[in-house]
Motif scaffolding. Structure first.
Motif, PDB file in Angstrom:
ATOM      1  N   TYR A   1      55.989  12.495  56.098  1.00  0.00           N
ATOM      2  CA  TYR A   1      55.706  11.083  55.867  1.00  0.00           C
ATOM      3  C   TYR A   1      55.668  10.348  57.211  1.00  0.00           C
ATOM      4  O   TYR A   1      56.549   9.562  57.539  1.00  0.00           O
ATOM      5  N   MET A   2      54.619  10.651  57.976  1.00  0.00           N
ATOM      6  CA  MET A   2      54.463  10.095  59.316  1.00  0.00           C
ATOM      7  C   MET A   2      53.066   9.496  59.449  1.00  0.00           C
ATOM      8  O   MET A   2      52.132   9.904  58.751  1.00  0.00           O
ATOM      9  N   PRO A   3      52.868   8.530  60.366  1.00  0.00           N
ATOM     10  CA  PRO A   3      51.573   7.852  60.436  1.00  0.00           C
ATOM     11  C   PRO A   3      50.437   8.716  60.971  1.00  0.00           C
ATOM     12  O   PRO A   3      49.298   8.592  60.519  1.00  0.00           O
ATOM     13  N   ASN A   4      50.725   9.609  61.920  1.00  0.00           N
ATOM     14  CA  ASN A   4      49.665  10.409  62.541  1.00  0.00           C
ATOM     15  C   ASN A   4      49.415  11.682  61.736  1.00  0.00           C
ATOM     16  O   ASN A   4      49.556  12.802  62.234  1.00  0.00           O
ATOM     17  N   SER A   5      49.062  11.503  60.478  1.00  0.00           N
ATOM     18  CA  SER A   5      48.936  12.632  59.555  1.00  0.00           C
ATOM     19  C   SER A   5      47.624  12.547  58.799  1.00  0.00           C
ATOM     20  O   SER A   5      47.449  11.695  57.925  1.00  0.00           O
ATOM     21  N   TYR A   6      46.703  13.448  59.129  1.00  0.00           N
ATOM     22  CA  TYR A   6      45.408  13.556  58.448  1.00  0.00           C
ATOM     23  C   TYR A   6      45.162  15.033  58.173  1.00  0.00           C
ATOM     24  O   TYR A   6      45.938  15.647  57.458  1.00  0.00           O
ATOM     25  N   LEU A   7      44.081  15.630  58.718  1.00  0.00           N
ATOM     26  CA  LEU A   7      43.964  17.090  58.656  1.00  0.00           C
ATOM     27  C   LEU A   7      45.071  17.695  59.512  1.00  0.00           C
ATOM     28  O   LEU A   7      45.802  18.583  59.089  1.00  0.00           O
ATOM     29  N   SER A   8      45.197  17.237  60.755  1.00  0.00           N
ATOM     30  CA  SER A   8      46.336  17.600  61.597  1.00  0.00           C
ATOM     31  C   SER A   8      47.453  16.582  61.386  1.00  0.00           C
ATOM     32  O   SER A   8      47.195  15.418  61.086  1.00  0.00           O
ATOM     33  N   ASP A   9      48.685  17.061  61.547  1.00  0.00           N
ATOM     34  CA  ASP A   9      49.839  16.161  61.493  1.00  0.00           C
ATOM     35  C   ASP A   9      50.412  15.907  62.881  1.00  0.00           C
ATOM     36  O   ASP A   9      51.436  15.247  63.000  1.00  0.00           O
ATOM     37  N   PHE A  10      49.796  16.475  63.924  1.00  0.00           N
ATOM     38  CA  PHE A  10      50.199  16.248  65.301  1.00  0.00           C
ATOM     39  C   PHE A  10      51.691  16.533  65.489  1.00  0.00           C
ATOM     40  O   PHE A  10      52.474  15.671  65.872  1.00  0.00           O
ATOM     41  N   ILE A  11      52.046  17.794  65.189  1.00  0.00           N
ATOM     42  CA  ILE A  11      53.446  18.206  65.098  1.00  0.00           C
ATOM     43  C   ILE A  11      53.813  19.295  66.097  1.00  0.00           C
ATOM     44  O   ILE A  11      54.814  19.978  65.939  1.00  0.00           O
ATOM     45  N   GLY A  12      52.993  19.496  67.149  1.00  0.00           N
ATOM     46  CA  GLY A  12      53.251  20.565  68.105  1.00  0.00           C
ATOM     47  C   GLY A  12      54.550  20.384  68.875  1.00  0.00           C
ATOM     48  O   GLY A  12      55.115  19.281  68.962  1.00  0.00           O
ATOM     49  N   ASN A  13      54.994  21.463  69.472  1.00  0.00           N
ATOM     50  CA  ASN A  13      56.225  21.461  70.264  1.00  0.00           C
ATOM     51  C   ASN A  13      56.097  20.483  71.423  1.00  0.00           C
ATOM     52  O   ASN A  13      55.211  20.614  72.262  1.00  0.00           O
ATOM     53  N   ASP A  14      56.973  19.476  71.473  1.00  0.00           N
ATOM     54  CA  ASP A  14      57.056  18.477  72.534  1.00  0.00           C
ATOM     55  C   ASP A  14      55.836  17.541  72.562  1.00  0.00           C
ATOM     56  O   ASP A  14      55.632  16.813  73.525  1.00  0.00           O
ATOM     57  N   GLU A  15      55.045  17.536  71.504  1.00  0.00           N
ATOM     58  CA  GLU A  15      53.793  16.767  71.493  1.00  0.00           C
ATOM     59  C   GLU A  15      54.032  15.259  71.406  1.00  0.00           C
ATOM     60  O   GLU A  15      54.907  14.789  70.682  1.00  0.00           O
ATOM     61  N   LYS A  16      53.210  14.510  72.138  1.00  0.00           N
ATOM     62  CA  LYS A  16      53.110  13.067  71.981  1.00  0.00           C
ATOM     63  C   LYS A  16      51.729  12.776  71.423  1.00  0.00           C
ATOM     64  O   LYS A  16      50.752  13.459  71.760  1.00  0.00           O
ATOM     65  N   SER A  17      51.613  11.778  70.567  1.00  0.00           N
ATOM     66  CA  SER A  17      50.304  11.438  70.011  1.00  0.00           C
ATOM     67  C   SER A  17      50.213   9.940  69.759  1.00  0.00           C
ATOM     68  O   SER A  17      51.220   9.281  69.482  1.00  0.00           O
ATOM     69  N   ALA A  18      49.014   9.417  69.874  1.00  0.00           N
ATOM     70  CA  ALA A  18      48.755   7.994  69.655  1.00  0.00           C
ATOM     71  C   ALA A  18      47.558   7.849  68.737  1.00  0.00           C
ATOM     72  O   ALA A  18      46.629   8.671  68.762  1.00  0.00           O
ATOM     73  N   GLN A  19      47.562   6.782  67.935  1.00  0.00           N
ATOM     74  CA  GLN A  19      46.526   6.589  66.928  1.00  0.00           C
ATOM     75  C   GLN A  19      46.077   5.135  66.866  1.00  0.00           C
ATOM     76  O   GLN A  19      46.875   4.212  67.053  1.00  0.00           O
ATOM     77  N   ILE A  20      44.799   4.955  66.576  1.00  0.00           N
ATOM     78  CA  ILE A  20      44.284   3.659  66.156  1.00  0.00           C
ATOM     79  C   ILE A  20      43.538   3.875  64.848  1.00  0.00           C
ATOM     80  O   ILE A  20      42.748   4.811  64.707  1.00  0.00           O
ATOM     81  N   GLN A  21      43.833   3.024  63.867  1.00  0.00           N
ATOM     82  CA  GLN A  21      43.221   3.135  62.530  1.00  0.00           C
ATOM     83  C   GLN A  21      42.699   1.770  62.097  1.00  0.00           C
ATOM     84  O   GLN A  21      43.334   0.736  62.352  1.00  0.00           O
ATOM     85  N   TYR A  22      41.553   1.787  61.442  1.00  0.00           N
ATOM     86  CA  TYR A  22      40.979   0.550  60.919  1.00  0.00           C
ATOM     87  C   TYR A  22      40.549   0.775  59.472  1.00  0.00           C
ATOM     88  O   TYR A  22      39.912   1.789  59.140  1.00  0.00           O
ATOM     89  N   THR A  23      40.919  -0.165  58.594  1.00  0.00           N
ATOM     90  CA  THR A  23      40.530  -0.116  57.187  1.00  0.00           C
ATOM     91  C   THR A  23      39.873  -1.432  56.806  1.00  0.00           C
ATOM     92  O   THR A  23      40.364  -2.510  57.169  1.00  0.00           O
ATOM     93  N   TYR A  24      38.775  -1.315  56.056  1.00  0.00           N
ATOM     94  CA  TYR A  24      38.065  -2.519  55.595  1.00  0.00           C
ATOM     95  C   TYR A  24      37.923  -2.473  54.082  1.00  0.00           C
ATOM     96  O   TYR A  24      37.545  -1.452  53.498  1.00  0.00           O
TER      97      TYR A  24
END
Length: 444
Positions: A327-350
């Motif tokens: 239950y994390m925001p950066n979760s789509y096909l990938s969940d961006f869960i690698g060892n020591d990984e940092k990730s950033a996201q921008i999302q837009y919904t209309y």
């Protein structure tokens, strides 16, 4: 840890026994038949993954009917009831390239455990499901049997053709206004593409937790799970919505997991560093801010891992996770869960309701992950700066009125790419399409 579990259970039981200042759900019961609800969801599902770098593609196309029948509670101090959940499905086309969690495959094993001719063929049609019984005292429910779970530490995968099922008991108590306590124990787990009701061979998963609505703006939650001989996981969340001028708002959200794996249960972890039978732990957290004004919704999120492995659903038998317990925001096909990984996201919904097309929404997102420690299958690091990125788009239309009210069509596409050192650790370069047509029918 055992003290914390016992304390949670004690509070839950105590809450079920004390009188409270707000209405009892059981006292308002109309009856076993009068409060009964039944529905069937007819779903046509298509999922295709166009894999790169010599990896085989996967594609599945099938039809199902998902049934949910739930009685009301009998009247009286203690109310009793029953429920049924299940699905009946058949494949559309040959589906010779299944393998993405949509359609079950035949085992094709003989008495010596050897693969027989046709092993791995997809089922032409199949049925699954089970029943449950329930009881309620005041505002406390106890349910035992087959269930679809929506807990941050033990969640049924509902993103495939049919849902993932768990067998066991779950207690939910709402005796104190704004506070919901949860505790349970599950001993069977059936993935979305499994026929056997305990296809994942779950030994025991004990869950506990609470969520508290402080006020209309602030919500908090904590959940934990102990899966025997596999892992112990904790989740926390704080969500605050701030109203702004001109009917706009800003929502702040913090969420995080901490996981510790039992020694010897770690051979299938993502990007683990160290011996396969070592001690492994991971912490993953994320913060996000979402701005909403009218039909526009913009979210920025940052997510980070630490530990000697990535966040992991716990691949392999007996873990009780169909890959939705994230239950994390950066979760789509990938969940961006690698060892020591940092990730950033921008999302837009209309929301196209603003253009007189109510029910139509479009979501687009881009997520970039970096600083991943990629490893080989022996736990040796081969890169400390692997990267991944995903461009996600989804269009969904839900019928708002008429005979087809609540029917929906969802088209989803992900363009995913990762650096060379991260190809074998995780998903690998993929173009994915998901198309789902859902037609719900209310029976009673």
């Amino acid at each position: 840890m055992q003290k914390a579990k016992k304390l949670t259970l004690a509070v839950l039981i105590q809450a079920a026994l004390i009188s409270t200042a707000y209405a009892s759900e059981q006292s308002e019961s109309k009856g076993f038949v009068e409060d009964a609800e039944g529905s069937v969801l007819f779903r046509t599902g298509y999922l295709s993954r166009d894999k790169k770098n010599g990896v085989d593609d996967t594609s599945s196309f099938a039809q199902t009917a998902i049934v949910n029948l739930d009685s009301g509670y009998t009247q009286g101090l203690i109310g009793f009831g029953v429920g049924v959940v299940g699905d009946a499905s058949f494949k559309l086309g040959e589906n010779k390239h299944a393998g993405n969690g949509m359609i079950p495959r035949e085992t094709g094993l003989n008495s010596q455990g050897q693969l027989t001719k046709g092993a791995g063929d997809t089922y032409d049609h199949w049925t699954r499901g089970g029943a449950n019984v329930k009881a309620r005292v005041s505002n406390t429910d106890v349910r035992y049997g087959t269930q679809v779970l929506d807990l941050p530490v033990l969640a049924s995968n509902t993103a495939r053709l049919v849902p993932e099922y768990f067998d066991g008991f779950l207690v939910t108590s709402r005796e104190i206004k704004g506070l919901e306590l949860t505790a349970g124990k599950f001993t069977k787990n059936q993935y979305s593409d499994q026929i056997n009701s305990d296809g994942n061979e779950l030994d025991r998963a004990v869950v506990w937790g609470a969520k508290y609505k402080v006020n209309d703006a602030l919500n908090t939650a904590y959940y934990g799970v102990d899966i025997k001989d596999k892992l112990e996981r904790h989740y926390a969340n704080v969500n605050f919505k701030q109203s702004l001028a001109n009917n706009s708002s800003l929502t702040y959200d913090f969420s995080g997991y901490h996981t510790e794996w039992d020694r010897g249960a770690n051979s299938n972890l993502y990007s683990f560093i160290g011996p396969a039978d070592g001690d492994y732990q991971n912490s993953i957290w994320a913060v996000s801010g979402t701005y909403n004004k009218g039909p526009h919704n913009v979210m920025l999120a940052y997510q980070q891992n630490s530990g000697n492995t990535g966040y992991d659903y716990g691949l392999g038998r007996g873990v009780g996770d169909g890959h939705q317990t994230i239950y994390m925001p950066n979760s789509y096909l990938s969940d961006f869960i690698g060892n020591d990984e940092k990730s950033a996201q921008i999302q837009y919904t209309y929301d196209f309701g603003a253009m007189n097309v109510p029910g139509l929404t479009w979501t687009s997102a881009f997520v970039y992950g970096w600083d991943i420690k990629a490893t080989d299958n022996k736990g040796t690091m081969i890169s400390d700066n692997a990267q991944e990125r995903e461009f996600f788009n989804q269009v969904k239309y839900t019928v708002q009125s008429g005979f087809a009210k609540d029917a929906s069509l969802r088209l989803r596409n992900s363009y995913y790419r990762a650096s060379n050192d991260y190809q074998n650790n995780y998903i690998g370069d993929t173009n994915e399409w998901r198309i789902f047509l859902d037609i719900p029918v209310k029976l009673f």
